[in-house]
Design an enzyme around this catalytic site. Structure first.
Site, PDB file in Angstrom:
ATOM      1  N   GLN A 180      -2.592  -2.260  -3.938  1.00  0.00           N
ATOM      2  CA  GLN A 180      -1.399  -1.609  -3.896  1.00  0.00           C
ATOM      3  C   GLN A 180      -1.386  -0.576  -5.268  1.00  0.00           C
ATOM      4  O   GLN A 180      -1.765  -1.442  -5.957  1.00  0.00           O
ATOM      5  CB  GLN A 180      -0.615  -3.112  -4.172  1.00  0.00           C
ATOM      6  CG  GLN A 180       1.031  -2.543  -3.552  1.00  0.00           C
ATOM      7  CD  GLN A 180       1.807  -2.622  -5.840  1.00  0.00           C
ATOM      8  OE1 GLN A 180       1.766  -3.178  -5.658  1.00  0.00           O
ATOM      9  NE2 GLN A 180       2.084  -0.834  -5.696  1.00  0.00           N
ATOM     10  N   ASP A 237       4.178   7.441  -6.841  1.00  0.00           N
ATOM     11  CA  ASP A 237       3.572   7.230  -8.168  1.00  0.00           C
ATOM     12  C   ASP A 237       2.994   8.025  -9.040  1.00  0.00           C
ATOM     13  O   ASP A 237       2.001   8.708  -8.100  1.00  0.00           O
ATOM     14  CB  ASP A 237       2.611   6.727  -7.607  1.00  0.00           C
ATOM     15  CG  ASP A 237       1.495   5.455  -8.834  1.00  0.00           C
ATOM     16  OD1 ASP A 237       2.230   5.885  -9.933  1.00  0.00           O
ATOM     17  OD2 ASP A 237       1.474   4.362  -8.425  1.00  0.00           O
ATOM     18  N   GLY A 289       7.625   3.681  -5.626  1.00  0.00           N
ATOM     19  CA  GLY A 289       7.289   4.772  -6.722  1.00  0.00           C
ATOM     20  C   GLY A 289       5.543   3.172  -7.353  1.00  0.00           C
ATOM     21  O   GLY A 289       5.665   3.081  -6.637  1.00  0.00           O
ATOM     22  N   HIS A 290       5.372   3.496  -8.643  1.00  0.00           N
ATOM     23  CA  HIS A 290       3.874   2.209  -8.839  1.00  0.00           C
ATOM     24  C   HIS A 290       3.909   0.536  -8.857  1.00  0.00           C
ATOM     25  O   HIS A 290       3.494   0.387  -7.635  1.00  0.00           O
ATOM     26  CB  HIS A 290       4.117   2.376 -10.219  1.00  0.00           C
ATOM     27  CG  HIS A 290       2.633   2.558 -10.769  1.00  0.00           C
ATOM     28  ND1 HIS A 290       1.271   2.836 -10.285  1.00  0.00           N
ATOM     29  CD2 HIS A 290       2.645   1.732 -11.711  1.00  0.00           C
ATOM     30  CE1 HIS A 290       0.729   2.198 -11.114  1.00  0.00           C
ATOM     31  NE2 HIS A 290       1.432   0.903 -12.099  1.00  0.00           N
ATOM     32  N   PHE A 291       5.320   0.623  -9.130  1.00  0.00           N
ATOM     33  CA  PHE A 291       6.182  -1.397  -8.471  1.00  0.00           C
ATOM     34  C   PHE A 291       6.593  -1.566  -7.156  1.00  0.00           C
ATOM     35  O   PHE A 291       7.920  -1.782  -7.067  1.00  0.00           O
ATOM     36  CB  PHE A 291       6.465  -1.310  -9.697  1.00  0.00           C
ATOM     37  CG  PHE A 291       6.021  -1.505 -10.943  1.00  0.00           C
ATOM     38  CD1 PHE A 291       4.997  -2.866 -10.883  1.00  0.00           C
ATOM     39  CD2 PHE A 291       6.374  -0.550 -11.775  1.00  0.00           C
ATOM     40  CE1 PHE A 291       4.390  -2.910 -12.577  1.00  0.00           C
ATOM     41  CE2 PHE A 291       4.805  -0.629 -12.891  1.00  0.00           C
ATOM     42  CZ  PHE A 291       3.954  -2.051 -13.281  1.00  0.00           C
TER      43      PHE A 291
END
Length: 291
Positions: free
Chosen positions: A131, A241, A267-269
């Site tokens: 991920q 991201d 996004g990233h998380f």
């Protein structure tokens, strides 16, 4: 009305060569439940997996350690912060728990830590959940490339890194690329910042930032490992991201063509906003990979 079972989770410490490693471990109903080792990212810690553990931990054994320099883990004076040392401690943690086979979830910093473990003990890896964990040059954004190029002797380099370690910098890692930031719980970045502000933690993060180029130098080796071992692989990726864009997700398909790829508008998380979509994918993958 029936209520879905939530996991019971133990919160423990274990000594690994003088490092007091904190970890979360779900207590599933079955003693032989599949094991998922959760390797967190920057600037977070095992708490980023709390909700995933809640929803999957009654059926699977989910284990999430905090690395040295992160979360509740405590390091001795003089500890050297590098990705090799994070992997050393994580390997010792795995050994101390007697984990001989597991599926590995690699996110952000979890990818360089996890791929080092995979190189050392390929027989232990039953599968990969990737991920936003990068292992390809095309998976680095322009901003990430600038970050990787920073060196201690570069004027202003340390100040640039420290600018990411502020509350605004930490929050931006959660919000950037997320269409609806209201879905991101504020305690994530708030807790991250609490740990970043502890004595010695910013110095640890600066040292790791200057060492990040060591990961890029290993990309060829990790790709070769993937081609040789072709582990069952599930890829879930937030395409917004700012560090690791979508091409980094698709690049895995070159070396593991049978990988399952799912892209999400976040996004990233990605777990912060898309847990309801990602958790069932992980459950199904664990059932298939754990043979």
């Amino acid at each position: 009305m029936s209520v879905l079972p939530l996991a019971r989770t133990a919160h423990r410490h274990i000594d690994v060569d003088g490092v007091r490693v904190f970890y979360r471990e779900s207590l599933p109903e079955r003693d032989d439940a599949p094991v998922l080792l959760l390797l967190h990212g920057f600037p977070s810690a095992s708490h980023q997996f709390r909700r995933l553990i809640d929803v999957l931990g009654s059926r699977y054994r989910l284990i999430a350690p905090d690395y040295p320099g992160f979360g509740h883990t405590e390091t001795p004076d003089g500890f050297t912060y590098s990705f090799d040392r994070l992997a050393d401690v994580t390997e010792g943690f795995v050994d101390a728990l007697g984990l001989t086979r597991f599926v590995m979830y690699v996110f952000d910093f979890g990818a360089p830590v996890g791929f080092r473990l995979a190189e050392r003990h390929p027989e232990r890896i039953a599968g990969l959940v990737v991920q936003n964990g990068n292992a390809y040059a095309e998976g680095l954004s322009d901003g990430a490339r600038e970050f990787v190029s920073l060196r201690p002797e570069t004027p202003g380099a340390e100040e640039t890194i420290r600018g990411l370690l502020t509350l605004a910098g930490t929050r931006s890692q959660y919000d950037t690329g997320v269409p609806d930031p209201d879905l991101v719980a504020p305690e994530g970045w708030t807790l991250d910042q609490h740990f970043l502000d502890l004595p010695g933690r910013k110095e640890a993060q600066v040292a790791l930032a200057f060492d990040y180029h060591s990961n890029v130098l290993r990309y060829d080796r990790w790709q070769a490992w993937l081609r040789e071992h072709t582990p069952p692989t599930l890829i879930t990726w937030g395409v917004g991201d700012p560090f690791f864009p979508e091409p980094g997700a698709r690049a895995y398909l070159r070396d593991v063509p049978g990988a399952e790829l799912h892209l999400f508008d976040t996004g990233h998380f990605a777990l912060e906003t898309h847990l309801p979509e990602i958790a069932p994918l992980i459950a199904g993958f664990l059932d298939r990979a754990w043979t």
